[in-house]
Design a protein around this motif. Structure first.
Motif, short mmCIF file in Angstrom:
data_model
loop_
_atom_site.label_atom_id
_atom_site.label_comp_id
_atom_site.label_asym_id
_atom_site.label_seq_id
_atom_site.Cartn_x
_atom_site.Cartn_y
_atom_site.Cartn_z
N TYR A 30 -8.75 5.68 -6.96
CA TYR A 30 -9.21 5.04 -5.61
C TYR A 30 -10.09 5.70 -5.07
O TYR A 30 -11.27 4.88 -4.63
N VAL A 31 -10.29 7.02 -4.71
CA VAL A 31 -11.14 7.69 -4.14
C VAL A 31 -12.53 7.41 -4.91
O VAL A 31 -13.61 7.18 -4.20
N PHE A 32 -12.58 7.60 -6.39
CA PHE A 32 -13.54 7.44 -7.16
C PHE A 32 -14.07 5.92 -7.10
O PHE A 32 -15.35 5.84 -7.06
N ARG A 46 -1.26 -6.53 -7.89
CA ARG A 46 -2.55 -5.91 -7.99
C ARG A 46 -3.89 -6.66 -7.23
O ARG A 46 -4.77 -5.91 -6.90
N SER A 47 -3.68 -7.91 -7.46
CA SER A 47 -4.86 -8.76 -6.72
C SER A 47 -4.89 -8.41 -5.02
O SER A 47 -6.16 -8.06 -4.67
N VAL A 48 -3.98 -8.23 -4.44
CA VAL A 48 -3.83 -7.61 -3.27
C VAL A 48 -4.38 -6.42 -2.92
O VAL A 48 -5.35 -6.29 -2.14
N LEU A 49 -4.22 -5.40 -3.80
CA LEU A 49 -4.88 -4.01 -3.65
C LEU A 49 -6.27 -4.10 -4.06
O LEU A 49 -7.05 -3.66 -3.13
N ASN A 50 -6.66 -4.91 -5.08
CA ASN A 50 -8.12 -4.68 -5.61
C ASN A 50 -8.89 -5.58 -4.48
O ASN A 50 -10.13 -5.15 -4.15
N MET A 51 -8.57 -6.56 -4.08
CA MET A 51 -9.16 -7.60 -2.93
C MET A 51 -9.50 -6.66 -1.73
O MET A 51 -10.56 -6.74 -1.26
N THR A 52 -8.38 -6.04 -1.44
CA THR A 52 -8.49 -5.29 -0.26
C THR A 52 -9.60 -4.06 -0.46
O THR A 52 -10.35 -3.94 0.49
N TYR A 67 -20.13 -0.73 -12.62
CA TYR A 67 -19.24 -0.51 -13.78
C TYR A 67 -18.11 0.41 -13.52
O TYR A 67 -17.04 0.38 -14.05
N GLY A 68 -18.44 1.47 -12.82
CA GLY A 68 -17.21 2.71 -12.53
C GLY A 68 -16.24 2.02 -11.92
O GLY A 68 -14.89 2.17 -12.14
N GLN A 69 -16.64 1.42 -10.72
CA GLN A 69 -15.57 0.77 -9.80
C GLN A 69 -14.82 -0.22 -10.62
O GLN A 69 -13.57 -0.43 -10.71
N ALA A 70 -15.56 -0.65 -11.55
CA ALA A 70 -14.83 -2.33 -12.15
C ALA A 70 -13.85 -1.58 -13.12
O ALA A 70 -12.59 -1.95 -13.17
N VAL A 71 -14.02 -0.70 -13.83
CA VAL A 71 -13.28 0.04 -14.94
C VAL A 71 -12.09 0.77 -14.11
O VAL A 71 -10.79 0.64 -14.63
N ALA A 72 -12.50 1.55 -13.13
CA ALA A 72 -11.21 2.08 -12.42
C ALA A 72 -10.31 1.21 -11.71
O ALA A 72 -9.00 1.60 -11.99
N LEU A 73 -10.72 0.06 -10.95
CA LEU A 73 -9.90 -0.67 -10.51
C LEU A 73 -9.12 -1.54 -11.67
O LEU A 73 -7.77 -1.91 -11.32
N ALA A 74 -9.82 -1.88 -12.49
CA ALA A 74 -9.18 -2.76 -13.74
C ALA A 74 -7.83 -1.67 -14.14
O ALA A 74 -6.50 -2.19 -14.43
N LYS A 75 -8.10 -0.62 -14.38
CA LYS A 75 -7.10 0.29 -14.96
C LYS A 75 -6.05 0.59 -13.99
O LYS A 75 -4.93 0.47 -14.42
N ILE A 76 -6.39 0.59 -12.83
CA ILE A 76 -5.39 0.79 -11.52
C ILE A 76 -4.67 -0.47 -11.72
O ILE A 76 -3.28 -0.56 -11.70
N GLY A 77 -5.23 -1.53 -11.60
CA GLY A 77 -4.41 -3.04 -11.61
C GLY A 77 -3.52 -3.28 -12.90
O GLY A 77 -2.39 -3.86 -12.73
N ASN A 78 -4.22 -2.96 -14.05
CA ASN A 78 -3.21 -2.93 -15.33
C ASN A 78 -2.04 -2.09 -15.16
O ASN A 78 -0.94 -2.64 -15.73
N ASN A 79 -2.20 -0.98 -14.67
CA ASN A 79 -1.01 -0.02 -14.50
C ASN A 79 0.13 -0.67 -13.51
O ASN A 79 1.29 -0.52 -13.59
N ILE A 80 -0.50 -1.16 -12.40
CA ILE A 80 0.30 -1.81 -11.28
C ILE A 80 1.10 -2.93 -11.99
O ILE A 80 2.54 -3.05 -11.55
N PHE A 107 0.90 -1.33 -0.09
CA PHE A 107 0.03 -0.08 0.06
C PHE A 107 0.89 1.25 0.07
O PHE A 107 0.62 2.13 -0.66
N SER A 108 1.98 1.41 0.65
CA SER A 108 2.63 2.53 0.74
C SER A 108 3.31 2.89 -0.58
O SER A 108 3.79 4.01 -1.00
N GLU A 109 3.68 1.67 -1.41
CA GLU A 109 4.42 1.87 -2.62
C GLU A 109 3.26 2.18 -3.62
O GLU A 109 4.01 2.78 -4.80
N ASN A 110 2.07 1.86 -3.48
CA ASN A 110 0.98 2.12 -4.68
C ASN A 110 0.07 2.89 -4.42
O ASN A 110 -0.31 3.71 -5.46
N PHE A 111 -0.54 3.09 -3.14
CA PHE A 111 -1.74 3.67 -2.91
C PHE A 111 -1.72 4.86 -3.29
O PHE A 111 -2.74 5.81 -3.90
#
Length: 617
Positions: free
Chosen positions: A38-40, A147-153, A94-107, A27-31
């Motif tokens: 993430y707020v969105f 990515r999985s750790v962040l998104n699942m959390t 839909y919004g959260q799925a796209v946002a988290l997928a975008k973050i996950g792919n970038n991670i 979390f400290s390296e990515n959040f």
């Protein structure tokens, strides 16, 4: 480097003492870098939780007002509210799925870049201890763990936990007695899940390692397919791969059995809870005259809470599987480079390009020493040849000069500067290298030549190719210089690959040139062309060359003869060849005998007379 180092050296299973620091690190390296997105996403997840709880809440009004009291005027308001809740829920999902997928792919992309950059900093010694195919397989498998750790959390806390909290509030408000009965089924589930998670920690890591071996073995087999087919190794390799696949399958089945044990357990406990709720509510409605709205609202909340509660119950198991992958990524990233540039290291300044070895000794790890107090001077602008039997230490000397390894003792100097006290980047920019087996990279012919000097123009690339006797055959390719070379350059012949590698060395314009058996694996025609290219490459440079065929180094300014890691003779071809009982003279005589035998065999095959044998041979 000490044996046992590398990404396979730590096998301790995850426990609470390692999980939380690892989670904090992720979390400290990515959040912070994705805080806005993430707020969105969290806001969307909160909307999902709120609309779910609202749907359970309004069920009381649907049952009591619309069905029990039959108030038609409120039906449209209630129906409109339910419809709006579902629309908002769908859009928020839909919004959260796209946002988290975008973050996950970038991670994943970020950690792949970090891993590649880090591996490029590691020494040849480190990378030689790790099978490259298995390392690549592990990187590709494990990169998604973070990515999985962040998104699942995030999803578990912002959606599932908030949804359960909202629905629990509805259940408590509607009927606290019923809720108390439902809560009684939770402790057995928690204890069972804790037991399963403990068992799963070790198996998850073992499964990742076995899967990486499967992928690594397959990759190596495909890369060496010519050897596989030439030696009919298909069945034997098939057996080896089959054993690994069976092992991987067995471990995956164990993980599935452990993970899915939560299914019948949660379903059974949920069945007990819902059956009890139904019986209790039915008795109250039948015998107590209580309107069923509270009951239906309670049951709706209970049913809606079932899936997020089940995901939360399984969170530890799912999270630990992802954490295993994440930690294996960090095990690689946390390996310190063996040869970091120190703050006092100087930029190498090359003038004459004189190379001096002073009492250099070296051994690979704990193995027996390969070099023993090796000393010689390669004069600037001249050619120095290293000769000797296999295992004499010639290739090791070549590896020490660009600091692929550091010597155990002694010094290596270039123009009086100790290479161990210069930056590796400046040192290696002063050296061009042509190996026995030229390696070409994914891309075009032009790309592979330009790797020698990225800022080179197209005109400079073509001029280097002309000097390397490669320009003509390049133009004959389907797309000329823009022809893809294929995997490892296998679409080209050995001589063509070698001339491209010489062009790459030429365009580097380095003052020092290393040639490691650059013509030994070529046919006669290719060797002639490559030899001409090498003559161009050697002009005006300090050249250190290894050759088994002594005829190729007869014109060297100096020949250094090695035996069992020691320098036993030095001199030019004339002085060494006339040295009585000298090792170089003995090698020369042996090769001359072999040449005469080959010529005699050729003449006999052609029906001619054999050469007259020299009575002294």
């Amino acid at each position: 480097m000490a044996p046992g180092r590398g990404p396979h050296s730590r096998e301790e299973p995850l426990d609470r003492e390692t999980i939380w620091p690892l989670l904090r690190r992720i979390f400290s390296e990515n959040f912070r870098d994705y805080i806005g997105t993430y707020v969105f996403a969290i806001a969307c997840l909160m909307l999902v939780a709120a609309t779910t709880a609202f749907t359970a809440w309004i069920t009381k009004d649907i049952v009591d007002e619309a069905f029990a009291k039959q108030r038609g005027e409120v039906v449209w308001w209630i129906s409109g509210a339910v419809f709006l809740a579902f629309v908002v829920r769908g859009l928020a999902g839909y919004g959260q799925a796209v946002a988290l997928a975008k973050i996950g792919n970038n991670i994943v992309a970020r950690y792949q870049r970090r891993l590649f950059t880090h591996l490029m900093k590691m020494s040849v010694g480190y990378l030689s201890e790790v099978r490259s195919a298995q390392l690549a397989a592990r990187v590709s498998q494990n990169a998604g763990g973070i990515r999985s750790v962040l998104n699942m959390t995030i999803t578990s806390l912002a959606r599932d936990l908030l949804t359960v909290i909202g629905l629990v509030a509805v259940m408590i408000y509607r009927d606290p007695v019923l809720f108390t009965g439902v809560v009684l089924v939770a402790p057995p589930l928690v204890l069972a899940l804790r037991y399963i998670a403990t068992r799963l920690r070790v198996i998850a890591r073992e499964a990742v390692l076995v899967n990486s071996r499967v992928l690594g073995t397959m990759q190596e087999s495909l890369q060496g397919i010519a050897v596989v087919k030439a030696f009919t190794m298909e069945k034997e390799l098939g057996k080896n791969v089959d054993v690994l696949i069976r092992d991987s399958e067995a471990r995956s089945n164990r993980i599935a059995r452990l993970t899915e044990r939560t299914g019948p357990l949660t379903e059974t406990l949920a069945g007990i809870a819902i059956a009890g709720v139904l019986a209790y509510a039915a008795i109250r409605t039948i015998y107590g005259g209580v309107l069923p709205g509270d009951f239906f609202s309670f049951v709706t909340a209970l049913l809606f809470a079932y899936e997020p509660a089940k995901r939360l119950a399984r969170l530890q198991i799912s999270l630990e599987g992802a954490m295993v992958n994440a930690r294996m990524i960090y095990e690689i990233l946390d390996e310190e480079p063996d040869q970091p540039d120190l703050s006092g290291d100087q930029v190498l300044e090359v003038k004459d390009a004189e190379i001096r070895f002073e009492d250099v000794s070296f051994s690979y790890g704990e193995a027996s020493p390969v070099l023993h107090n090796v000393s010689f001077v390669a004069e600037g602008g001249k050619m120095t040849a290293l000769v000797g039997p296999s295992g004499a230490g010639k290739s090791t000397i070549m590896s020490l000069l660009p600091r692929f390894y550091d010597p155990d003792g002694g010094r290596i100097l270039i123009d009086g500067q100790d290479v161990s006290k210069t930056t590796k980047d400046s040192l290696r920019h002063a050296i061009a290298y042509v190996s026995q087996q030229p390696y070409l990279f994914e891309g075009t012919i032009r790309d592979n030549i330009r790797y020698g000097r990225p800022e080179a123009t197209n005109e400079e690339i073509e001029e280097a190719a002309r000097l390397a006797y490669a320009h003509d055959f390049i133009l004959e390719q389907p797309h000329g210089y823009d022809t893809p070379v294929g995997e490892a350059g296998m679409s080209l012949s050995g001589g063509q690959r070698q001339r491209i590698s010489i062009a790459r060395a030429l365009i580097r314009n380095a003052p020092i040139l290393l040639l490691d058996e650059a013509t030994s694996a070529l046919d006669t025609e290719s060797e002639v062309l490559v030899q001409k290219a090498l003559e161009q490459a050697m002009s005006g440079r300090t050249v250190l060359v290894i050759a088994h065929r002594l005829s190729t180094v007869a014109h060297a300014d100096k020949i250094v003869v090695l035996l069992e890691g020691k320098v036993v003779e030095q001199g030019d071809h004339r002085s060494l060849s006339t040295m009585k009982d000298g090792l170089y003279a003995r090698f020369l005589k042996m090769q001359d005998v072999g040449k005469r035998h080959a010529e005699k065999e050729l003449q006999l095959l052609d029906g001619g007379k054999p050469l007259k044998e020299d009575p002294d041979q």
